[in-house]
Motif scaffolding. Structure first.
Motif, PDB file in Angstrom:
ATOM      1  N   ASN B  22       0.821  -1.211   0.000  1.00 46.59           N
ATOM      2  CA  ASN B  22       0.000   0.000   0.000  1.00 46.59           C
ATOM      3  C   ASN B  22       0.853   1.259   0.000  1.00 46.59           C
ATOM      4  OD1 ASN B  22       0.028   1.365   2.799  1.00 46.59           O
ATOM      5  ND2 ASN B  22      -0.138  -0.822   3.256  1.00 46.59           N
ATOM      6  N   THR B  23       0.267   2.285  -0.555  1.00 54.58           N
ATOM      7  CA  THR B  23       0.987   3.539  -0.804  1.00 54.58           C
ATOM      8  C   THR B  23       1.566   4.150   0.457  1.00 54.58           C
ATOM      9  OG1 THR B  23      -0.441   3.973  -2.684  1.00 54.58           O
ATOM     10  CG2 THR B  23       0.749   5.829  -1.775  1.00 54.58           C
ATOM     11  N   ARG B  24       0.787   4.172   1.497  1.00 55.04           N
ATOM     12  CA  ARG B  24       1.231   4.784   2.744  1.00 55.04           C
ATOM     13  C   ARG B  24       2.517   4.147   3.246  1.00 55.04           C
ATOM     14  NH1 ARG B  24      -0.053   7.075   8.083  1.00 55.04           N
ATOM     15  NH2 ARG B  24       0.904   5.459   9.355  1.00 55.04           N
ATOM     16  N   THR B  25       2.569   2.825   3.219  1.00 59.25           N
ATOM     17  CA  THR B  25       3.748   2.118   3.703  1.00 59.25           C
ATOM     18  C   THR B  25       4.947   2.346   2.794  1.00 59.25           C
ATOM     19  OG1 THR B  25       2.227   0.426   4.495  1.00 59.25           O
ATOM     20  CG2 THR B  25       4.565  -0.095   4.552  1.00 59.25           C
ATOM     21  N   LYS B  26       4.696   2.407   1.503  1.00 59.46           N
ATOM     22  CA  LYS B  26       5.782   2.721   0.564  1.00 59.46           C
ATOM     23  C   LYS B  26       6.444   4.037   0.937  1.00 59.46           C
ATOM     24  CE  LYS B  26       4.190   0.503  -3.717  1.00 59.46           C
ATOM     25  NZ  LYS B  26       3.560   0.801  -5.041  1.00 59.46           N
ATOM     26  N   ILE B  27       5.609   5.045   1.128  1.00 59.88           N
ATOM     27  CA  ILE B  27       6.137   6.361   1.498  1.00 59.88           C
ATOM     28  C   ILE B  27       6.886   6.282   2.826  1.00 59.88           C
ATOM     29  CG2 ILE B  27       5.496   8.714   2.128  1.00 59.88           C
ATOM     30  CD1 ILE B  27       3.169   8.516   0.212  1.00 59.88           C
ATOM     31  N   LEU B  28       6.296   5.574   3.768  1.00 62.49           N
ATOM     32  CA  LEU B  28       6.858   5.465   5.103  1.00 62.49           C
ATOM     33  C   LEU B  28       8.278   4.893   5.071  1.00 62.49           C
ATOM     34  CD1 LEU B  28       5.478   6.398   7.618  1.00 62.49           C
ATOM     35  CD2 LEU B  28       4.681   4.081   8.038  1.00 62.49           C
ATOM     36  N   PHE B  29       8.457   3.840   4.302  1.00 63.23           N
ATOM     37  CA  PHE B  29       9.765   3.197   4.273  1.00 63.23           C
ATOM     38  C   PHE B  29      10.760   3.984   3.435  1.00 63.23           C
ATOM     39  CE2 PHE B  29       7.711  -0.227   6.339  1.00 63.23           C
ATOM     40  CZ  PHE B  29       8.709  -1.004   6.899  1.00 63.23           C
ATOM     41  N   ALA B  30      10.285   4.600   2.372  1.00 70.59           N
ATOM     42  CA  ALA B  30      11.171   5.464   1.597  1.00 70.59           C
ATOM     43  C   ALA B  30      11.628   6.645   2.445  1.00 70.59           C
ATOM     44  CB  ALA B  30      10.460   5.951   0.341  1.00 70.59           C
ATOM     45  N   SER B  44      14.703  15.066   1.784  1.00 70.39           N
ATOM     46  CA  SER B  44      13.915  15.774   0.774  1.00 70.39           C
ATOM     47  C   SER B  44      12.650  14.985   0.418  1.00 70.39           C
ATOM     48  CB  SER B  44      14.759  15.983  -0.485  1.00 70.39           C
ATOM     49  OG  SER B  44      13.926  16.239  -1.595  1.00 70.39           O
ATOM     50  N   LEU B  45      11.524  15.639   0.533  1.00 70.11           N
ATOM     51  CA  LEU B  45      10.271  14.990   0.160  1.00 70.11           C
ATOM     52  C   LEU B  45      10.294  14.596  -1.312  1.00 70.11           C
ATOM     53  CD1 LEU B  45       7.663  17.204   2.046  1.00 70.11           C
ATOM     54  CD2 LEU B  45       8.825  15.136   2.813  1.00 70.11           C
ATOM     55  N   ASN B  46      10.849  15.430  -2.133  1.00 68.80           N
ATOM     56  CA  ASN B  46      10.942  15.109  -3.557  1.00 68.80           C
ATOM     57  C   ASN B  46      11.768  13.848  -3.779  1.00 68.80           C
ATOM     58  OD1 ASN B  46       9.430  17.386  -4.264  1.00 68.80           O
ATOM     59  ND2 ASN B  46      11.258  18.674  -4.269  1.00 68.80           N
ATOM     60  N   ASN B  47      12.847  13.700  -3.041  1.00 64.76           N
ATOM     61  CA  ASN B  47      13.653  12.482  -3.125  1.00 64.76           C
ATOM     62  C   ASN B  47      12.853  11.251  -2.720  1.00 64.76           C
ATOM     63  OD1 ASN B  47      16.081  13.008  -4.220  1.00 64.76           O
ATOM     64  ND2 ASN B  47      17.210  13.182  -2.289  1.00 64.76           N
ATOM     65  N   ILE B  48      12.167  11.359  -1.612  1.00 65.15           N
ATOM     66  CA  ILE B  48      11.355  10.247  -1.121  1.00 65.15           C
ATOM     67  C   ILE B  48      10.351   9.818  -2.183  1.00 65.15           C
ATOM     68  CG2 ILE B  48       9.612   9.600   0.589  1.00 65.15           C
ATOM     69  CD1 ILE B  48      11.037  11.482   2.549  1.00 65.15           C
ATOM     70  N   ALA B  50      10.460  10.457  -5.395  1.00 62.97           N
ATOM     71  CA  ALA B  50      11.132   9.944  -6.586  1.00 62.97           C
ATOM     72  C   ALA B  50      11.478   8.466  -6.420  1.00 62.97           C
ATOM     73  CB  ALA B  50      12.399  10.754  -6.863  1.00 62.97           C
ATOM     74  N   HIS B  51      11.852   8.073  -5.203  1.00 61.51           N
ATOM     75  CA  HIS B  51      12.205   6.668  -4.953  1.00 61.51           C
ATOM     76  C   HIS B  51      10.980   5.762  -4.973  1.00 61.51           C
ATOM     77  CE1 HIS B  51      16.183   8.067  -3.986  1.00 61.51           C
ATOM     78  NE2 HIS B  51      16.572   6.852  -3.728  1.00 61.51           N
ATOM     79  N   THR B  52       9.835   6.308  -4.690  1.00 63.00           N
ATOM     80  CA  THR B  52       8.637   5.479  -4.684  1.00 63.00           C
ATOM     81  C   THR B  52       7.891   5.529  -6.015  1.00 63.00           C
ATOM     82  OG1 THR B  52       7.297   7.326  -3.877  1.00 63.00           O
ATOM     83  CG2 THR B  52       8.293   5.890  -2.226  1.00 63.00           C
ATOM     84  N   GLY B  53       8.165   6.529  -6.828  1.00 61.57           N
ATOM     85  CA  GLY B  53       7.399   6.704  -8.058  1.00 61.57           C
ATOM     86  C   GLY B  53       6.069   7.402  -7.818  1.00 61.57           C
ATOM     87  N   LEU B  54       5.856   7.832  -6.588  1.00 65.75           N
ATOM     88  CA  LEU B  54       4.598   8.518  -6.275  1.00 65.75           C
ATOM     89  C   LEU B  54       4.778  10.028  -6.389  1.00 65.75           C
ATOM     90  CD1 LEU B  54       3.716   6.294  -3.218  1.00 65.75           C
ATOM     91  CD2 LEU B  54       2.493   6.339  -5.389  1.00 65.75           C
ATOM     92  N   THR B  55       3.735  10.743  -6.089  1.00 66.60           N
ATOM     93  CA  THR B  55       3.778  12.204  -6.223  1.00 66.60           C
ATOM     94  C   THR B  55       3.362  12.872  -4.920  1.00 66.60           C
ATOM     95  OG1 THR B  55       1.507  12.405  -6.949  1.00 66.60           O
ATOM     96  CG2 THR B  55       3.165  12.000  -8.652  1.00 66.60           C
ATOM     97  N   ALA B  58      -0.007  12.158  -3.301  1.00 64.97           N
ATOM     98  CA  ALA B  58      -0.113  10.947  -2.488  1.00 64.97           C
ATOM     99  C   ALA B  58       0.404  11.213  -1.073  1.00 64.97           C
ATOM    100  CB  ALA B  58       0.668   9.819  -3.138  1.00 64.97           C
ATOM    101  N   LEU B  59       1.547  11.855  -0.999  1.00 64.03           N
ATOM    102  CA  LEU B  59       2.146  12.104   0.306  1.00 64.03           C
ATOM    103  C   LEU B  59       1.220  12.916   1.197  1.00 64.03           C
ATOM    104  CD1 LEU B  59       5.843  13.292   0.700  1.00 64.03           C
ATOM    105  CD2 LEU B  59       4.117  13.519   2.455  1.00 64.03           C
ATOM    106  N   TYR B  60       0.754  14.038   0.672  1.00 65.16           N
ATOM    107  CA  TYR B  60      -0.056  14.932   1.497  1.00 65.16           C
ATOM    108  C   TYR B  60      -1.490  14.443   1.646  1.00 65.16           C
ATOM    109  CZ  TYR B  60       3.601  18.310   2.237  1.00 65.16           C
ATOM    110  OH  TYR B  60       4.754  18.917   2.661  1.00 65.16           O
TER     111      TYR B  60
END
Lengths: 216, 216
Positions: B22-30, B44-48, B50-55, B58-60
DNA sequence: AACCTCACATACCAACTGGTATGCTTTATA
DNA sequence: TATAAAGCATACCAGTTGGTATGTGAGGTT
C-alpha cells in the motif's frame, strides 16, 4: 525553531583569552552555535551572519564555502573544547584510573539542564555528517583518536603499576569509556533528565572500579 | 550526496510480512531510508517521492506535513525494528545476563560495513531532533524507555536468583548497557572500522561478566 | 444513472538556500 | 603620494524546499 537564547551555561566554557575580536573568529563561533543547535546541514549561513551582524561578503572572504566552514568549526572550535575538557586533564597522575573517575564525576556535575538538552556537539555532528561526508568523518575521527590515545596511556600506566586486573586491554577500555560517556550524554539528552545522565555515569565508574585490583 | 544504492545488508532486516503493497507504507519506508541517510531536516520529500514513483498528492493525502511523516517513521518503522532486534529477544531466559551478552555478540556479528557506516537510525535521529522538536524527543524517548525496561527486568531476574554481585542497580545497568551499545556503534561508524565496534562490544561484555557472581 | 468520497496526479507558489559579482574603504607597500 | 591588496558590504541569482489548489479516475452508495 532556530531561534534561541545564548544564556546557557556550557560545560565547555569559553575561555577568556579566545580572540573574539576578529571577524573570522566571530563567524567561526556563531557557526559553531548554529551547527550545535540545528546540525550542519540545517545550519543557515544567513542565521549565522545575522547573529554576528556581518554579511555574506565577510563569510566568503574567510571561507570558500559552507563545507569548509564546517571543517574549520571542527578543527578550531570543537577539537579545542574536547581537548581542554577531556584530554588535557588526563595527564600524569599517580593513580590514572582514579583521576579518570574524578574527571567523569566533575564533567557530570558541570552539566546544566540546557547543556544536556543540546547534547554533545562532537557526537551529534558525527552522527549527522560521518555517513555522508568523508571530510567531516576524518576530521571528527582525529578527535576521537586523540581522546582514545590519552585514555590508553592512562590505563597502561595503571596497568604497569599493577593497579588493574589481568584481563584488561587498554585500548578496549579507552574505546568503551568514550563510547559510554557519549551514550550517557545521549541518554540524558533524550530523557531531559540530569539524574539519568549521572546514573549512567555512575555505572561507568562502577566498571572502572571493577577492573581495578582490590588488594592494592 | 543523497544518492545511494539500496544494496546494503541491514541488521534490522525487512520482514517479509510487512505490507509494502500500500501507498502509505511505501512512502513510510522510503522516508525512513532518506531520513536514515540524510537526517530528518535534510531529507527531501521530492527524493522520497522519486524513490517510490509517487507524487506529492499521495504524500499529502496520507500525511499532513513533513513533521508528522517523521513522527510516523519513528512510531511505525524505527520502534518496530528496535523492538524486534533488541527488546523482544530479551524475554524469559534462565540466565538473563548471559542471553543479554549473547544478544550483544549476535548483533555485533550481524553488522555489515555499510550498516556501521550509516550508524543507528534511533540514535542519529535522537541527536538531530531531540534538541529542536519535542514531538520527536518524546516519541524517541518512548522507545528508549521500553528498551530500558526490558533490560531492567532481565537484570532484576538475574539479581533475584543470586547471579549478581551486591552493588548492582538494575536501572543503572540498563541505562549504561543501552548507552554503551549506541556508543560502540558510534565508535564503529566514525572509524569505519568493524573491529573497533566489536572491540567496544567486548568491553561491555566484560563489564557484564564482572557484575556476575563468580561462584555461581 | 446520479452522486459522493477516496486516492491519488499535476501544476504551481512563496520562501529560503548556498553562492557570486561587484563596489567601497581601509590599510599596507613602494 | 600613488598603488596595490586586504577586508568587508550590497545586490543579486538559480536552485531547491515544504506546502497548496485543483483536477481526475475509480469504486461504492442510493
Amino acid at each position: 525553531m532556530s531561534d534561541h537564547d545564548d544564556s546557557g551555561v556550557y560545560w565547555w566554557r569559553l575561555l577568556d583569552d579566545e580572540p573574539f575580536h576578529n571577524t573570522r573568529t566571530k563567524i567561526l563561533f556563531a557557526a559553531y552555535k548554529e551547527i550545535h543547535l540545528n546540525g550542519f546541514q540545517a545550519a543557515s549561513l544567513n542565521n549565522i551572519l545575522a547573529h554576528t551582524g556581518l554579511t555574506k561578503g565577510a563569510l566568503y572572504h574567510h571561507f570558500p564555502n559552507k563545507t569548509e566552514l564546517g571543517y574549520a568549526v571542527i578543527e578550531e572550535v570543537i577539537a579545542d573544547r574536547i581537548y581542554r575538557s577531556f584530554i588535557a586533564p588526563l595527564n600524569d597522575s599517580g593513580r590514572p584510573i582514579d583521576s579518570l573517575i574524578e574527571l567523569i564525576q566533575q564533567s557530570g556535575n558541570a552539566f546544566s539542564l540546557r547543556d544536556v538538552q543540546l547534547g554533545c556537539p562532537l557526537s551529534s555532528l558525527a552522527q549527522e555528517m560521518a555517513p555522508i561526508d568523508e571530510g567531516f568523518r576524518t576530521r571528527l575521527n582525529v578527535i576521537y583518536e586523540l581522546w582514545h590515545e590519552a585514555i590508553v596511556k592512562a590505563v597502561m600506566k595503571a596497568q604497569q603499576s599493577g593497579q588493574l586486573i589481568d584481563q584488561v586491554q587498554p585500548e578496549q577500555v579507552a574505546v568503551m569509556v568514550v563510547a559510554t560517556m557519549e551514550g550517557c550524554l545521549s541518554a540524558g539528552m533524550i530523557s531531559q533528565d540530569l539524574s539519568k545522565l549521572m546514573f549512567c555515569g555512575e555505572g561507568l565508574i562502577q566498571y572502572l572500579n571493577l577492573i581495578q585490583n582490590k588488594n592494592n
